[in-house]
Design a protein around this motif. Structure first.
Motif, PDB file in Angstrom:
ATOM      1  N   GLY A 113       0.900  -1.358  -0.211  1.00  0.00           N
ATOM      2  CA  GLY A 113       0.092  -0.019   0.142  1.00  0.00           C
ATOM      3  C   GLY A 113       1.185   1.512  -0.045  1.00  0.00           C
ATOM      4  O   GLY A 113       0.480   2.070  -0.366  1.00  0.00           O
ATOM      5  N   VAL A 114       2.136   1.604   0.843  1.00  0.00           N
ATOM      6  CA  VAL A 114       2.872   2.980   0.603  1.00  0.00           C
ATOM      7  C   VAL A 114       3.342   2.760  -0.622  1.00  0.00           C
ATOM      8  O   VAL A 114       3.426   3.907  -0.995  1.00  0.00           O
ATOM      9  CB  VAL A 114       4.137   1.899   1.574  1.00  0.00           C
ATOM     10  N   LYS A 150       0.919   4.241  -2.949  1.00  0.00           N
ATOM     11  CA  LYS A 150       0.862   5.772  -2.361  1.00  0.00           C
ATOM     12  C   LYS A 150       2.369   6.477  -2.468  1.00  0.00           C
ATOM     13  O   LYS A 150       1.521   7.965  -3.176  1.00  0.00           O
ATOM     14  CB  LYS A 150       0.144   5.481  -0.812  1.00  0.00           C
ATOM     15  N   ALA A 187       1.674   8.006  -6.295  1.00  0.00           N
ATOM     16  CA  ALA A 187       0.722   8.581  -6.574  1.00  0.00           C
ATOM     17  C   ALA A 187       1.587   9.984  -6.199  1.00  0.00           C
ATOM     18  O   ALA A 187       0.945  11.376  -6.819  1.00  0.00           O
ATOM     19  CB  ALA A 187       0.058   8.121  -6.236  1.00  0.00           C
TER      20      ALA A 187
END
Length: 101
Positions: free
Chosen positions: A78-79, A82, A85
């Protein structure tokens, strides 16, 4: 999805987030349109593993960094998403903050 490789699991999740069908993803990544759906399906089921070049092309289509597909730790995965992005300035600020921890 127990028993399925992390690459297969993350590939399917990224494709669904991108809103692409298996065929659309395959074609956009340069796979022949007549085998695109079947190949992506085999990758997502873990029957076959895409080589690094293919996985890199798939990642580019979905705007996901290739290391995401290999990350077994879901929080870290998930990191990675993110971080990818963020813009350059945001990345620098985040890295600076991490250095301070």
């Amino acid at each position: 999805m127990a028993g399925i490789s992390i690459v297969a699991k993350h590939l399917k999740a990224a494709r669904l987030r991108a809103g692409l069908s298996q065929k659309q993803l395959g074609i956009k990544a340069g796979i022949d349109e007549f085998s695109a759906s079947a190949r992506i399906n085999q990758y997502e089921r873990g029957k076959h593993m895409p080589d690094l070049l293919t996985l890199t092309r798939l990642a580019a289509v979905m705007h996901v960094p290739a290391p995401y597909f290999y990350c077994e730790d879901e929080e870290l995965a998930g990191v990675i998403l993110k971080f990818a992005a963020l813009g350059k300035a945001q990345r620098r600020r985040l890295l600076g903050s991490l250095d301070e921890l």
